[in-house]
Structures are given as structure tokens and as C-alpha cells.
Design a protein around this motif. Structure first.
Motif, PDB file in Angstrom:
ATOM      1  N   TYR B 207      -1.635  -0.291   9.393  1.00  0.00           N
ATOM      2  CA  TYR B 207      -2.645   0.762   9.239  1.00  0.00           C
ATOM      3  C   TYR B 207      -3.810   0.711  10.228  1.00  0.00           C
ATOM      4  CZ  TYR B 207      -0.001   0.718   4.967  1.00  0.00           C
ATOM      5  OH  TYR B 207       1.038   0.727   4.085  1.00  0.00           O
ATOM      6  N   ASN B 284      -0.729   7.434   7.507  1.00  0.00           N
ATOM      7  CA  ASN B 284      -1.866   6.772   6.847  1.00  0.00           C
ATOM      8  C   ASN B 284      -2.597   7.687   5.870  1.00  0.00           C
ATOM      9  OD1 ASN B 284      -1.257   4.561   8.300  1.00  0.00           O
ATOM     10  ND2 ASN B 284      -3.238   4.346   9.323  1.00  0.00           N
ATOM     11  N   GLU B 285      -2.769   8.940   6.308  1.00  0.00           N
ATOM     12  CA  GLU B 285      -3.513   9.880   5.463  1.00  0.00           C
ATOM     13  C   GLU B 285      -2.751  10.175   4.181  1.00  0.00           C
ATOM     14  OE1 GLU B 285      -5.210  13.529   7.077  1.00  0.00           O
ATOM     15  OE2 GLU B 285      -5.579  12.374   8.922  1.00  0.00           O
ATOM     16  N   ARG B 286      -1.446  10.405   4.338  1.00  0.00           N
ATOM     17  CA  ARG B 286      -0.612  10.662   3.167  1.00  0.00           C
ATOM     18  C   ARG B 286      -0.678   9.474   2.201  1.00  0.00           C
ATOM     19  NH1 ARG B 286       4.403   9.695   0.650  1.00  0.00           N
ATOM     20  NH2 ARG B 286       4.651   7.816   1.902  1.00  0.00           N
ATOM     21  N   ALA B 288      -3.095   7.327   1.815  1.00  0.00           N
ATOM     22  CA  ALA B 288      -4.383   7.293   1.111  1.00  0.00           C
ATOM     23  C   ALA B 288      -4.405   8.321  -0.016  1.00  0.00           C
ATOM     24  CB  ALA B 288      -5.525   7.549   2.089  1.00  0.00           C
ATOM     25  N   PRO B 316      -5.198   1.852   3.128  1.00  0.00           N
ATOM     26  CA  PRO B 316      -4.871   3.033   2.334  1.00  0.00           C
ATOM     27  C   PRO B 316      -3.766   2.806   1.309  1.00  0.00           C
ATOM     28  CG  PRO B 316      -3.900   3.217   4.509  1.00  0.00           C
ATOM     29  CD  PRO B 316      -4.712   1.952   4.515  1.00  0.00           C
TER      30      PRO B 316
END
Lengths: 129, 416
Positions: B207, B284-286, B288, B316
């Protein structure tokens, strides 16, 4: 890691919960080791006129082994005379549950101590030697 | 003692029910791409990469490619990459090397944080117990972060090593490695004996930015099996000019820094795995979002549940949650029975009874530390997995709280 018997007692504990109007409570363990057990007993005379455990309950905050050993020991002690119950050893609890992982053997020991403390407390308050 | 024989042949899946794996911080499955690139190196390309005949050269080519892939990811030279058997070896090497560093007759001084992985903490404590080093353990704040000022203040003329993990395996809390690295580098400009700055980046690789030039890190530990690679292989990045004494000596492999026949297939595996990490950064966003769904779901549906650490400065994929009135292992095993795999603290600590040193260092009481569970998600976790978890967890906590009954209140009386 755990035997089927241990998991069974963990999933469906016997004699779970505090009992109203008990005669004595044995409480052992501490927050540091993470296992805390309370065993509640009600005492009455059996057919032969001896003091026996008429009702028993437990509360446990702890791991799987802590919960199953207290559940098991309450099953083993129920109906026994105080003197018989006093003789239950951690090895008896262990063999009743199948194999307990070595690192968890102290749980069986704790459950024995909780039961003995409850019996001791009852005897003390009733001046029974 | 009798040895239990598995009832089913090894490798056979024994659970007929659906399984939801929420323990990616313990280990990850090998991705299919990694697996297929590794396979030829078990049998077809079987040579010893140190042999100079063609069989050896073929294997060496695989190792070279892997080395350059890792170097590319870390922004360093391929010669700075040392392949190891994993992070425990890497971390042990760093600590044990420091014990041998001479500082003009003085005992070498090592600085680590209180939340390091046991493969840093234990060798460091052992070395201190044996009188080989002076050890300073820097405390962390309640949010799990170390204060870089405290680290700088602990430095002495005989300090040879500072080892601070990049992100914590139990809580996901990220440490300010770049800030610490830059401050040590600044200090080193005027120091006679340079301080080596080491970071255990095992959990961070998926990450966080691991550009070692940017981080000003001298040595970094990595492991393949946390990044969808195989178990039993890792990397120790050792920047040129950094003094390190090898842990294993023998055939002089890995530039004399790590003897032993190279684990060709494993090394090929970590090379592919680390290259893939780059491609998954957009995930990474998914991750989190899914983690927050899990966390919000737990905190809103279960009274007396709390996040250990904070959402800021955290990986995350990890949520470490404590539940009042229950013990973590019971929660873990009850979830296991329903096909959900989580862990208490770290998988490595499950053999010991003492509560997590990481949570204690963050100021949790023993009983709160015992009541904590780590949920860690990964590449293959979907929102519906979390939805299923949330449909069973409140009931489990409820059931266990019924078993513990009045004990929760007893503890409150003890504490107050």
C-alpha cells in the motif's frame, strides 16, 4: 487445535449463567491472563443426607478452553456431594474434554480452583470442616 | 506424546462451507500469475543459479529478472537486493549484525519502537539480555504512532542502529518513516559512526511508497507471502555503503551477505509479486472503502466495540477492534465455526497467552488487549463478504457476552 468436545461445550455451554439465591460463588483468574471464571453453587441434602451440589452455574470471560472447561466442570460437579466435587482434578476435566492444547491446560486448573473456592466458601460460612 | 494424523490427505480442502478469509495480514494466497511464473523453476529450470553451466545460467536468469524487478520497485540498484528466507531472517540479520558493530570499545546502542514485530523485538531483547547491546525501546502514543522527536532524543554517540517498522501488522498504524529517515540522514552527515536506519516494511509494501531513496532508509525488510507471493522467501535491501554482518555464512552467495543456495522458484515468485503490487495500487481506495464498511458496520451494530488505533495514518486493509466483555480467541473461534477467518493480534502470537505487546504499548489494559480481534482484508475481499460477516458477528458477541455475564461489571469495579 481444539477437540470436538471442547468446541461443543464452547458452542453450547451447559449450566451457563449466574443463579439466583446461591449459597456460594467461587471467582478465579485475573484480567492479566485474560481468563476470569465464576462458579455459583446451591447446596442441599441428597438422599443419604449428605451436602450435595443441587444447582450450579458459571460465568466465564475467556478463551474457548476457559469457557469449555467451566462448562464441563459444572456438568461433572452437578449432583455430587461437596466432598466428591472437591476431589475433581484438572486431569479429570481434561480427560472428559479430550485433549486440551498444552498451552491451555491452566484453564482446566482454573475451573477446578473456581469450583473448590465455591465449595470452600460454602463450608466456611456454614462452619463445615 | 502421540502425533495426530490428519484425517484427510494434506492439501485437500476440508471445509465444505463457504469460507471468508479476513486474515490477509497473516498471509496472502499466491496469485495465479506468481504461481505460473514460479512453476518452471521447480523442475524444468532446476539448475543451481550459482553454477556457471547452462542449467545454472538458466536459473540465474530468473533470479536476475526478479532482482531487477524488486530493485525497480524499491528504486535501488539490483546489487542492493539480498534474497532471504523471509522477514524473520531479515530482521534477525539486522539486529544480530548491530551487536557485532564496533563503536570504539563502547557497547553498541540499538533503538527500536515498542510495537515492532517479534522478529525485531525478540532478538533485540535477547542481545540486550546477553549484554551485547544497550537497547532503547521507544514508547508509542495511544494512536500507535512513534514520535520522531523521542527517537532523535534517544540517540547516543554509540548508537549503531535504529529500527522502526513502516506499518504495524496488528493495527495497520503507519510510522513516519520518511521523516525519521531524513532526520537520521541529516544527523549522519556530521557523525563519525553512522547510524543505520532499518525499517520492517513487510505490511507496507502492498500500500505504501517504498522508494528507499525517498525514505532515506538504509536497510528494508520485505516478505513475499504478504504480497501474494510464496512463503519462505523475502528480501533484505541493503544500501551500498551500509555495514552489515551476514547472519549465514558459507558459500558466499548474495554478495557474501547471505550464504545458501538460492531459492530460485521463491525468488522468481517475489519478483513477480512485487511487480504486480505496482499494478494493484489503484485498488488501495477500494480497499479503504471495504475496510471502512467493515469498521462502520461493526461499530454501529455492536455496542461496546472500539477501533484500536485510528483510521488516519493507517493501512487501508486492517481494522483492529476490541469488544467489551469478550475474549478475542473466543470471537475468532466462533467466527471460524461460521467460516470466517480472522485473528487475534498476530498469528505468530497465538501460541502465547500474553496479551498483544502492541496493544499494551498503545495503553490498552490487559483485558482490553485480550478482547481485541484483527480483521484484515485483501485483493480478493468483496463487500458481500463483509456484509455476511456483519450478519453473524453481532450475534456472536452477544452470545459470548451472555457467557461472561456479570464479569464485565466486576472488572469495572476492579479498575475504578
Amino acid at each position: 487445535m481444539y477437540s470436538k468436545e471442547i468446541i461443543d461445550h464452547f458452542q453450547n455451554p451447559k449450566n451457563m449463567g449466574a443463579i439466583e439465591g446461591v449459597d456460594a460463588v467461587g471467582s478465579v483468574g485475573n484480567p492479566v491472563c485474560g481468563d476470569i471464571m465464576k462458579i455459583y453453587i446451591k447446596v442441599g441434602k441428597n438422599e443419604s443426607g449428605e451436602d450435595a451440589i443441587k444447582d450450579i452455574g458459571f460465568e466465564t470471560l475467556g478463551c474457548v478452553a476457559a469457557i469449555s472447561t467451566t462448562s464441563m466442570i459444572t456438568e461433572m460437579a452437578k449432583g455430587k456431594t461437596l466432598d466428591e466435587a472437591m476431589k475433581i482434578e484438572f486431569k479429570d476435566v481434561e480427560s472428559a474434554l479430550g485433549e486440551i492444547p498444552p498451552v491451555k491446560l491452566h484453564c482446566a486448573d482454573l475451573s477446578v480452583r473456581a469450583l473448590r473456592e465455591a465449595i470452600g466458601q460454602y463450608k466456611n460460612s456454614n462452619r463445615i470442616s | 506424546m502421540t502425533v495426530a494424523i490428519p484425517a484427510v490427505p494434506l492439501g485437500k480442502v476440508t471445509h465444505p462451507m463457504k469460507e471468508v478469509y479476513l486474515d490477509y495480514a497473516a498471509t496472502t494466497p499466491v496469485s495465479s500469475e506468481v504461481m505460473s511464473e514460479m512453476l518452471p523453476y521447480f523442475s524444468d529450470v532446476y539448475g543451481n543459479p550459482s553454477s556457471i553451466h547452462k542449467a545454472g545460467e538458466d536459473a540465474a536468469q530468473g533470479v536476475r529478472l526478479a532482482r531487477s524487478r524488486v530493485a525497480n520497485f524499491l528504486n535501488c540498484d539490483p546489487e542492493e537486493i539480498i534474497f532471504t528466507s523471509g522477514a524473520t531472517e531479515g530482521n534477525n540479520s539486522v539486529i544480530k549484525s548491530a551487536t557485532k558493530t564496533q563503536v570504539s570499545g563502547e557497547k553498541p546502542h540499538i533503538v527500536i519502537s515498542a510495537v515492532e514485530h517479534s522478529s525485531v523485538l525478540e532478538p533485540a531483547k535477547e542481545a540486550a539480555d546477553e549484554g551485547l547491546v544497550d537497547l532503547t525501546i521507544i514508547p508509542v502514543q495511544p494512536n500507535g504512532r512513534v514520535d520522531s522527536d523521542l527517537i532523535l532524543q534517544s540517540i547516543r554517540p554509540e548508537t549503531v542502529l535504529i529500527s522502526i517498522m513502516y506499518a504495524n501488522n496488528e493495527t495497520g498504524v503507519i510510522q513516519p518513516i520518511e521523516e525519521i529517515g531524513k532526520r537520521i540522514a541529516e544527523l549522519n552527515k556530521t557523525r563519525k559512526n553512522k547510524i543505520v536506519f532499518h525499517t520492517d516494511a513487510v505490511q507496507a509494501v502492498n500500500y505504501l511508497n517504498c522508494d528507499v531513496k525517498n525514505l532515506d532508509v538504509d536497510i528494508m525488510t520485505l516478505s513475499a507471502h504478504k504480497i501474494y507471493g510464496p512463503k519462505g522467501v523475502g528480501v533484505l535491501l541493503v544500501k551500498k555503503g551500509t555495514l552489515i554482518h551476514p547472519l549465514l555464512v558459507g558459500g558466499g552467495q548474495e554478495y557474501g551477505l547471505r550464504a545458501g543456495t538460492l531459492n530460485t522458484a521463491g525468488i522468481v515468485g517475489i519478483g513477480t509479486a512485487i511487480e504486480q503490487v505496482q499494478n494493484y495500487r489503484a485498488e488501495n481506495e477500494r480497499m479503504a472503502v471495504v475496510r471502512n464498511y467493515l469498521l462502520d458496520g461493526i461499530l454501529s451494530s455492536i455496542d461496546g466495540s472500539f477501533l484500536n488505533g485510528s483510521r488516519e495514518n493507517s493501512l487501508p486493509n486492517i481494522a483492529n477492534v476490541r469488544f467489551e466483555g469478550v475474549e478475542g480467541e473466543s470471537v475468532m473461534m466462533a467466527l471460524n465455526d461460521k467460516g470466517f477467518f480472522v485473528s487475534t493480534g498476530s498469528a505468530c502470537a497465538s501460541e502465547s497467552l500474553s496479551p498483544s505487546h502492541v496493544l499494551l504499548a498503545m495503553g490498552l489494559s490487559e483485558i482490553d488487549a485480550h478482547g481485541s480481534v484483527r480483521f484484515s482484508i485483501g485483493r480478493y475481499t468483496e463487500e458481500k463478504d463483509i456484509k455476511e460477516l456483519l450478519s453473524v458477528l453481532p450475534e456472536i458477541i452477544d452470545r459470548l457476552r451472555n457467557i461472561s455475564g456479570s464479569i464485565k461489571e466486576d472488572i469495572k469495579k476492579l479498575v475504578t
